[in-house]
Design a protein around this motif. Structure first.
Motif, PDB file in Angstrom:
ATOM      1  N   THR A   1       0.514  -1.010  -0.082  1.00  0.00           N
ATOM      2  CA  THR A   1       0.418  -0.033   0.114  1.00  0.00           C
ATOM      3  C   THR A   1       0.596   1.190  -0.133  1.00  0.00           C
ATOM      4  OG1 THR A   1      -0.293   0.067   1.787  1.00  0.00           O
ATOM      5  CG2 THR A   1      -1.455  -1.266   1.322  1.00  0.00           C
ATOM      6  N   GLU A   2       2.173   1.216  -0.554  1.00  0.00           N
ATOM      7  CA  GLU A   2       2.474   2.250  -0.701  1.00  0.00           C
ATOM      8  C   GLU A   2       3.400   2.874   0.678  1.00  0.00           C
ATOM      9  OE1 GLU A   2       1.342   5.001  -3.356  1.00  0.00           O
ATOM     10  OE2 GLU A   2       1.323   3.905  -5.293  1.00  0.00           O
ATOM     11  N   GLY A   3       3.840   2.133   1.756  1.00  0.00           N
ATOM     12  CA  GLY A   3       3.772   2.489   2.890  1.00  0.00           C
ATOM     13  C   GLY A   3       2.710   2.713   4.084  1.00  0.00           C
ATOM     14  N   ALA A   4       1.742   3.323   3.256  1.00  0.00           N
ATOM     15  CA  ALA A   4       0.279   3.203   4.830  1.00  0.00           C
ATOM     16  C   ALA A   4       0.479   1.722   5.340  1.00  0.00           C
ATOM     17  CB  ALA A   4      -0.697   3.530   3.895  1.00  0.00           C
ATOM     18  N   GLY A   5       1.111   1.270   6.491  1.00  0.00           N
ATOM     19  CA  GLY A   5       0.877   0.230   7.154  1.00  0.00           C
ATOM     20  C   GLY A   5      -0.562   0.436   7.922  1.00  0.00           C
ATOM     21  N   CYS A   6      -0.811  -0.738   8.113  1.00  0.00           N
ATOM     22  CA  CYS A   6      -2.513  -1.763   9.063  1.00  0.00           C
ATOM     23  C   CYS A   6      -2.122  -1.600  10.431  1.00  0.00           C
ATOM     24  CB  CYS A   6      -3.461  -2.908   7.850  1.00  0.00           C
ATOM     25  SG  CYS A   6      -2.578  -4.266   8.921  1.00  0.00           S
ATOM     26  N   SER A   7      -3.010  -1.357  11.254  1.00  0.00           N
ATOM     27  CA  SER A   7      -3.125  -1.377  12.390  1.00  0.00           C
ATOM     28  C   SER A   7      -2.768  -2.869  12.904  1.00  0.00           C
ATOM     29  CB  SER A   7      -4.200  -0.139  13.108  1.00  0.00           C
ATOM     30  OG  SER A   7      -5.642  -0.770  12.688  1.00  0.00           O
ATOM     31  N   ILE A   8      -2.702  -2.632  14.464  1.00  0.00           N
ATOM     32  CA  ILE A   8      -2.392  -4.287  14.880  1.00  0.00           C
ATOM     33  C   ILE A   8      -4.033  -4.602  15.108  1.00  0.00           C
ATOM     34  CG2 ILE A   8      -2.372  -4.913  17.361  1.00  0.00           C
ATOM     35  CD1 ILE A   8       0.486  -4.929  15.335  1.00  0.00           C
ATOM     36  N   GLU A   9      -5.199  -4.341  15.202  1.00  0.00           N
ATOM     37  CA  GLU A   9      -6.127  -4.561  14.899  1.00  0.00           C
ATOM     38  C   GLU A   9      -6.374  -5.169  13.778  1.00  0.00           C
ATOM     39  OE1 GLU A   9      -5.937  -2.036  18.548  1.00  0.00           O
ATOM     40  OE2 GLU A   9      -5.050  -1.356  16.756  1.00  0.00           O
ATOM     41  N   THR A  10      -6.290  -4.237  12.708  1.00  0.00           N
ATOM     42  CA  THR A  10      -6.360  -4.835  10.834  1.00  0.00           C
ATOM     43  C   THR A  10      -5.739  -6.510  11.366  1.00  0.00           C
ATOM     44  OG1 THR A  10      -6.765  -2.949  10.733  1.00  0.00           O
ATOM     45  CG2 THR A  10      -6.193  -4.673   8.748  1.00  0.00           C
ATOM     46  N   LEU A  11      -4.546  -6.144  11.505  1.00  0.00           N
ATOM     47  CA  LEU A  11      -4.112  -7.250  11.512  1.00  0.00           C
ATOM     48  C   LEU A  11      -4.479  -8.821  12.124  1.00  0.00           C
ATOM     49  CD1 LEU A  11      -1.327  -8.702  10.332  1.00  0.00           C
ATOM     50  CD2 LEU A  11      -0.027  -7.761  12.892  1.00  0.00           C
ATOM     51  N   ALA A  12      -4.828  -8.721  13.255  1.00  0.00           N
ATOM     52  CA  ALA A  12      -5.359  -9.233  14.022  1.00  0.00           C
ATOM     53  C   ALA A  12      -6.415  -9.692  13.425  1.00  0.00           C
ATOM     54  CB  ALA A  12      -5.756  -8.931  14.949  1.00  0.00           C
ATOM     55  N   GLU A  13      -7.668  -9.168  13.081  1.00  0.00           N
ATOM     56  CA  GLU A  13      -8.445  -9.656  12.438  1.00  0.00           C
ATOM     57  C   GLU A  13      -8.890 -10.445  10.994  1.00  0.00           C
ATOM     58  OE1 GLU A  13     -12.204 -10.250  11.540  1.00  0.00           O
ATOM     59  OE2 GLU A  13     -11.363  -9.609  13.458  1.00  0.00           O
ATOM     60  N   LEU A  14      -7.353 -10.431  10.535  1.00  0.00           N
ATOM     61  CA  LEU A  14      -6.860 -10.420   8.887  1.00  0.00           C
ATOM     62  C   LEU A  14      -6.428 -11.747   9.190  1.00  0.00           C
ATOM     63  CD1 LEU A  14      -5.187  -7.646   7.189  1.00  0.00           C
ATOM     64  CD2 LEU A  14      -7.313  -9.318   6.872  1.00  0.00           C
ATOM     65  N   ILE A  15      -5.613 -12.485  10.496  1.00  0.00           N
ATOM     66  CA  ILE A  15      -5.052 -13.152  10.748  1.00  0.00           C
ATOM     67  C   ILE A  15      -5.628 -14.149  11.919  1.00  0.00           C
ATOM     68  CG2 ILE A  15      -2.810 -12.743   9.923  1.00  0.00           C
ATOM     69  CD1 ILE A  15      -1.406 -12.232  12.957  1.00  0.00           C
ATOM     70  N   GLY A  16      -6.659 -13.806  12.472  1.00  0.00           N
ATOM     71  CA  GLY A  16      -6.959 -14.620  13.424  1.00  0.00           C
ATOM     72  C   GLY A  16      -6.306 -14.807  14.966  1.00  0.00           C
ATOM     73  N   ASP A  17      -5.565 -14.063  15.472  1.00  0.00           N
ATOM     74  CA  ASP A  17      -5.246 -13.139  16.302  1.00  0.00           C
ATOM     75  C   ASP A  17      -6.189 -12.663  17.159  1.00  0.00           C
ATOM     76  OD1 ASP A  17      -3.299 -15.655  16.554  1.00  0.00           O
ATOM     77  OD2 ASP A  17      -2.029 -14.405  15.727  1.00  0.00           O
ATOM     78  N   THR A  18      -6.016 -11.912  18.724  1.00  0.00           N
ATOM     79  CA  THR A  18      -6.445 -11.189  19.294  1.00  0.00           C
ATOM     80  C   THR A  18      -5.586  -9.969  18.826  1.00  0.00           C
ATOM     81  OG1 THR A  18      -5.148 -11.654  20.892  1.00  0.00           O
ATOM     82  CG2 THR A  18      -7.583 -12.465  21.054  1.00  0.00           C
ATOM     83  N   PRO A  19      -5.467  -8.399  19.201  1.00  0.00           N
ATOM     84  CA  PRO A  19      -4.820  -7.612  19.316  1.00  0.00           C
ATOM     85  C   PRO A  19      -3.652  -7.342  20.245  1.00  0.00           C
ATOM     86  CG  PRO A  19      -7.288  -6.859  18.650  1.00  0.00           C
ATOM     87  CD  PRO A  19      -7.496  -7.964  19.122  1.00  0.00           C
ATOM     88  N   LYS A  20      -3.815  -8.234  21.297  1.00  0.00           N
ATOM     89  CA  LYS A  20      -2.750  -8.521  22.245  1.00  0.00           C
ATOM     90  C   LYS A  20      -1.926  -9.170  21.755  1.00  0.00           C
ATOM     91  CE  LYS A  20      -1.451  -9.567  27.277  1.00  0.00           C
ATOM     92  NZ  LYS A  20      -0.730 -10.417  27.057  1.00  0.00           N
ATOM     93  N   VAL A  21      -1.832 -11.000  20.893  1.00  0.00           N
ATOM     94  CA  VAL A  21      -1.197 -11.471  20.570  1.00  0.00           C
ATOM     95  C   VAL A  21      -0.683 -11.171  19.665  1.00  0.00           C
ATOM     96  CG1 VAL A  21      -1.212 -14.229  19.400  1.00  0.00           C
ATOM     97  CG2 VAL A  21      -2.396 -12.921  21.677  1.00  0.00           C
ATOM     98  N   ALA A  22      -1.583 -10.231  18.280  1.00  0.00           N
ATOM     99  CA  ALA A  22      -1.209 -10.164  17.904  1.00  0.00           C
ATOM    100  C   ALA A  22       0.696  -8.950  17.742  1.00  0.00           C
ATOM    101  CB  ALA A  22      -2.069  -9.649  16.521  1.00  0.00           C
TER     102      ALA A  22
END
Length: 427
Positions: A331-352
């Motif tokens: 995304t041309e350097g626009a990183g996602c949030s930890i919450e978004t990443l957690a939803e995509l990979i199936g982890d909780t935000p804390k674990v991510a």
């Protein structure tokens, strides 16, 4: 006149029904803790009408009690082997019901049987934390902190179950597990291309999907079928069930993954039950097969002695996806949030955050500079993890764009005055 004390309806050691949970329990003499009663299938005995079944279950429990002494917490009749055996039976029942994964059952059987061969005849009241620590240290092949964490977790679970159900005091309370290590290894784009060139097409497609979706390779990605695929106006979405978390989530996939999926669905259409990503025999990829294939790739490319590349595995694809998402690789350097990443990979935000954000963020600080509006530094490429580097030309072009925007929008005035428009009276 004082209040008359209510007489206990059953004595300690008798089966009694608790209306609040609708389950049957008993309380051993000398203890105040209630212990649930279970039937032959491992299910709690429920319903006031099942008093007879509760008494039968209690009679079986009494067999284990000492004849010459009142049973109590931590009775000497409980050996380490008995605790391990009870937990193994629990895992067997859980596997049959689909509540426990096959890998967890297999690890439990292997590790607890090994513990029994070391100190199975030892009474639980004599077991010390030092026994378990020494047992683990004697296994020189258990080098990984994650392996040791798994072993200790299973042992603690066995003794916690014995304490909860049978009031056997847990002598291992407070046994520390090694701290989890953050997932810092990523596959660079250059190494990714080399891996694709060193293996056959089926495994290449599997690894490509793993890197570009971040799914757990074998308990999620390998089980995706055409029935889990949905097409929407915005693109393709996958319905992913994880046998690890026992949850289902729906995630969008990248266009290149969607294109590959449509091609593979021609030989595994809806209703066939065949997985999308199959090995050369047309079967789902399994952990043992994936490990053997990746070891062959490392040997073929001469990475076995490399301090970084020798640690690459199928699961590194998942870490690579997480790092690329956080760094904005696609995304041309626009990183996602930890919450978004957690939803995509199936982890909780804390674990991510613990796995991918906390420690890895100390190595890649570009999002911190972007957050305060400073953009990328001229040498930011050297601080990026290998998996988030782009071509030098594209990086330079993006840096120049951000630099020009920063100079025009965020540069403080030389005289220190504000940038608001002048009023008519001052013009």
């Amino acid at each position: 006149m004082g209040r008359q004390r209510k007489q206990r309806r059953q004595s300690h050691g008798s089966a009694w029904h608790w209306k609040q949970t609708d389950c049957w329990y008993y309380t051993m003499p000398g203890s105040k803790k209630r212990v649930a009663l279970f039937d032959e299938k491992g299910e709690r005995i429920r319903g006031r009408e099942n008093k007879e079944a509760a008494e039968v279950a209690l009679a079986k429990e009494r067999v284990a009690w000492s004849d010459d002494a009142a049973p109590g917490p931590g009775s000497g009749q409980w050996l380490v082997a008995r605790v391990c055996s009870d937990y193994i039976q629990y895992c067997e029942q859980g596997l049959a019901k689909g509540e426990i994964s096959k890998s967890h059952r297999e690890n439990t059987v292997r590790w607890l049987n090994d513990l029994c061969s070391y100190c199975g005849a030892l009474p639980v009241v004599q077991l010390k934390k030092g026994h378990v620590t020494k047992w683990i240290e004697d296994h020189t092949t258990w080098k990984s902190s994650e392996t040791r964490r798994g072993v200790i977790a299973v042992v603690l679970a066995a003794f916690n179950r014995a304490e909860e159900l049978f009031s056997v005091a847990n002598p291992l309370k407070g046994l520390k597990k090694p701290k989890p290590k953050p997932r810092l290894n990523s596959i660079s784009p250059e190494d990714e291309e080399e891996i694709y060139g060193a293996t056959e097409d089926r495994f290449k497609e599997f690894l490509f999907a793993a890197i570009h979706t971040g799914l757990r390779p074998f308990c999620e990605l390998a089980r995706i079928t055409a029935d889990d695929i949905e097409e929407s106006p915005r693109g393709m979405m996958w319905r992913v069930y994880s046998s690890k978390t026992k949850k289902t989530r729906k995630i969008p996939v990248r266009p290149d993954v969607a294109e590959l999926t449509r091609k593979l669905m021609k030989s595994a259409p809806k209703g066939s039950g065949s997985p999308i990503f199959r090995n050369t025999q047309g079967n789902p990829w399994k952990p043992t097969t994936g490990v053997v294939r990746f070891i062959a790739i490392r040997d073929k490319l001469g990475w076995s002695d490399d301090p970084v590349r020798s640690k690459y595995s199928c699961y590194t694809c998942r870490h690579t996806f997480a790092h690329r998402m956080l760094s904005g690789y696609w995304t041309e350097g626009a990183g996602c949030s930890i919450e978004t990443l957690a939803e995509l990979i199936g982890d909780t935000p804390k674990v991510a955050f613990d796995h991918y954000g906390k420690e890895w963020g100390q190595h890649y600080q570009e999002p911190l500079w972007n957050a305060i509006g400073e953009g990328a530094s001229p040498n930011s490429q050297s601080h990026r993890p290998p998996a988030s580097r782009k071509t030098a030309g594209a990086e330079k072009e993006n840096t120049e764009k951000r630099g020009s925007a920063s100079s025009s929008k965020h540069r403080a005035p030389a005289n220190g005055s504000s940038t608001t428009k002048k009023s008519k009276s001052g013009s």
